[in-house]
Design a protein around this motif. Structure first.
Motif, PDB file in Angstrom:
ATOM      1  N   ASN A  66       0.826  -1.209   0.000  1.00 28.64           N
ATOM      2  CA  ASN A  66       0.000   0.000   0.000  1.00 28.64           C
ATOM      3  C   ASN A  66       0.857   1.253   0.000  1.00 28.64           C
ATOM      4  O   ASN A  66       0.542   2.231  -0.677  1.00 28.64           O
ATOM      5  N   THR A  67       1.954   1.232   0.730  1.00 28.33           N
ATOM      6  CA  THR A  67       2.865   2.386   0.758  1.00 28.33           C
ATOM      7  C   THR A  67       3.482   2.604  -0.620  1.00 28.33           C
ATOM      8  O   THR A  67       3.591   3.741  -1.088  1.00 28.33           O
ATOM      9  N   GLU A  72       3.600   5.766  -5.717  1.00 32.29           N
ATOM     10  CA  GLU A  72       3.480   5.853  -7.169  1.00 32.29           C
ATOM     11  C   GLU A  72       2.381   6.837  -7.573  1.00 32.29           C
ATOM     12  O   GLU A  72       2.513   7.549  -8.559  1.00 32.29           O
ATOM     13  N   LYS A  73       1.314   6.900  -6.808  1.00 31.39           N
ATOM     14  CA  LYS A  73       0.214   7.806  -7.119  1.00 31.39           C
ATOM     15  C   LYS A  73       0.619   9.274  -6.921  1.00 31.39           C
ATOM     16  O   LYS A  73       0.162  10.138  -7.642  1.00 31.39           O
ATOM     17  N   THR A  74       1.467   9.545  -5.957  1.00 33.70           N
ATOM     18  CA  THR A  74       1.871  10.913  -5.683  1.00 33.70           C
ATOM     19  C   THR A  74       2.956  11.400  -6.639  1.00 33.70           C
ATOM     20  O   THR A  74       3.170  12.593  -6.782  1.00 33.70           O
TER      21      THR A  74
END
Length: 75
Positions: A66-67, A72-74
């Motif tokens: 999850n981290t 990757e999303k940020t």
């Protein structure tokens, strides 16, 4: 097996479970008794440790994944 035999066996099993076992006659019997007590005393805690280890590993892997996804999303 008749009902009398069944009740006699049940009474004997209950008596063995409730009353102290006989004192071992030999050192070998004492050693075997000690091994049995030790095995049954340690198995439940060790089983709990193994279960906790599996759960902790799964939780850690999920949290790490999850981290990585959040990073990757940020980016």
């Amino acid at each position: 097996m008749t009902i009398t035999e069944l009740l006699t066996r049940a009474r004997a099993a209950l008596a063995n479970a409730l009353f102290f076992p006989p004192v071992p006659d030999t050192a070998g019997q004492a050693n075997n008794a000690l091994q049995e007590v030790t095995r049954w005393a340690w198995l439940p805690p060790l089983s709990g440790v193994a279960v906790a280890q599996d759960r902790a590993l799964r939780t850690h892997v999920n949290a790490a994944a999850n981290t990585a996804e959040q990073a990757e999303k940020t980016n």
